[in-house]
Design a protein around this motif. Structure first.
Motif, PDB file in Angstrom:
ATOM      1  N   HIS A 120      45.767  45.515  43.016  1.00  0.00           N
ATOM      2  CA  HIS A 120      46.606  45.027  41.928  1.00  0.00           C
ATOM      3  C   HIS A 120      46.311  45.888  40.702  1.00  0.00           C
ATOM      4  O   HIS A 120      45.220  45.816  40.127  1.00  0.00           O
ATOM      5  CB  HIS A 120      46.301  43.551  41.661  1.00  0.00           C
ATOM      6  CG  HIS A 120      47.336  42.880  40.844  1.00  0.00           C
ATOM      7  ND1 HIS A 120      47.355  42.943  39.483  1.00  0.00           N
ATOM      8  CD2 HIS A 120      48.412  42.146  41.201  1.00  0.00           C
ATOM      9  CE1 HIS A 120      48.380  42.256  39.023  1.00  0.00           C
ATOM     10  NE2 HIS A 120      49.042  41.765  40.055  1.00  0.00           N
ATOM     11  N   GLU A 121      47.269  46.705  40.291  1.00  0.00           N
ATOM     12  CA  GLU A 121      47.054  47.696  39.231  1.00  0.00           C
ATOM     13  C   GLU A 121      46.711  47.081  37.880  1.00  0.00           C
ATOM     14  O   GLU A 121      46.079  47.721  37.051  1.00  0.00           O
ATOM     15  CB  GLU A 121      48.272  48.607  39.103  1.00  0.00           C
ATOM     16  CG  GLU A 121      48.460  49.482  40.311  1.00  0.00           C
ATOM     17  CD  GLU A 121      49.662  50.400  40.201  1.00  0.00           C
ATOM     18  OE1 GLU A 121      50.181  50.570  39.087  1.00  0.00           O
ATOM     19  OE2 GLU A 121      50.060  50.932  41.238  1.00  0.00           O
ATOM     20  N   GLU A 122      47.120  45.839  37.632  1.00  0.00           N
ATOM     21  CA  GLU A 122      46.835  45.220  36.340  1.00  0.00           C
ATOM     22  C   GLU A 122      45.395  44.709  36.258  1.00  0.00           C
ATOM     23  O   GLU A 122      44.796  44.731  35.185  1.00  0.00           O
ATOM     24  CB  GLU A 122      47.810  44.081  36.069  1.00  0.00           C
ATOM     25  CG  GLU A 122      49.238  44.564  35.886  1.00  0.00           C
ATOM     26  CD  GLU A 122      50.226  43.415  35.755  1.00  0.00           C
ATOM     27  OE1 GLU A 122      49.787  42.261  35.624  1.00  0.00           O
ATOM     28  OE2 GLU A 122      51.433  43.692  35.792  1.00  0.00           O
ATOM     29  N   THR A 123      44.838  44.244  37.360  1.00  0.00           N
ATOM     30  CA  THR A 123      43.482  43.699  37.322  1.00  0.00           C
ATOM     31  C   THR A 123      42.417  44.706  37.749  1.00  0.00           C
ATOM     32  O   THR A 123      41.240  44.508  37.454  1.00  0.00           O
ATOM     33  CB  THR A 123      43.360  42.454  38.215  1.00  0.00           C
ATOM     34  OG1 THR A 123      43.705  42.810  39.553  1.00  0.00           O
ATOM     35  CG2 THR A 123      44.257  41.340  37.723  1.00  0.00           C
ATOM     36  N   HIS A 164      40.072  46.143  34.869  1.00  0.00           N
ATOM     37  CA  HIS A 164      39.148  45.121  34.375  1.00  0.00           C
ATOM     38  C   HIS A 164      38.023  44.873  35.376  1.00  0.00           C
ATOM     39  O   HIS A 164      36.837  44.825  35.018  1.00  0.00           O
ATOM     40  CB  HIS A 164      39.899  43.813  34.096  1.00  0.00           C
ATOM     41  CG  HIS A 164      38.988  42.659  33.834  1.00  0.00           C
ATOM     42  ND1 HIS A 164      38.245  42.546  32.688  1.00  0.00           N
ATOM     43  CD2 HIS A 164      38.681  41.582  34.587  1.00  0.00           C
ATOM     44  CE1 HIS A 164      37.514  41.444  32.751  1.00  0.00           C
ATOM     45  NE2 HIS A 164      37.778  40.839  33.896  1.00  0.00           N
TER      46      HIS A 164
END
Length: 70
Positions: free
Chosen positions: A50-53, A56
């Motif tokens: 998942h590129e958004e998480t 992080h």
């Protein structure tokens, strides 16, 4: 005609107990060997992670590694 999947690169991999359990569960659910499961995950990394998480989680992992080394 699909190309034959040949595993031509060998890597010794050290895993945490949690990572090993997750890999084993993924192998059981997918019906793949650990070698083929890791090959699948890395060949499809851009669509699997998942590129958004990911950034992080990577920062948190690196911070945990740094804290462990000190």
């Amino acid at each position: 005609m699909a190309h034959k999947l040949r595993l031509t690169r060998k890597h010794q991999v050290a895993l945490t107990e949690t990572a090993h359990r997750n890999l084993k569960r993924f192998c059981d659910e997918s019906g793949l060997s650990p070698d083929h499961a890791l090959t699948f995950l890395f060949e499809n990394a851009s669509s699997v992670f998942h590129e958004e998480t990911l950034p992080h989680r990577l920062r948190a992992f690196k911070a945990a590694l740094a804290a462990q080394e000190t």
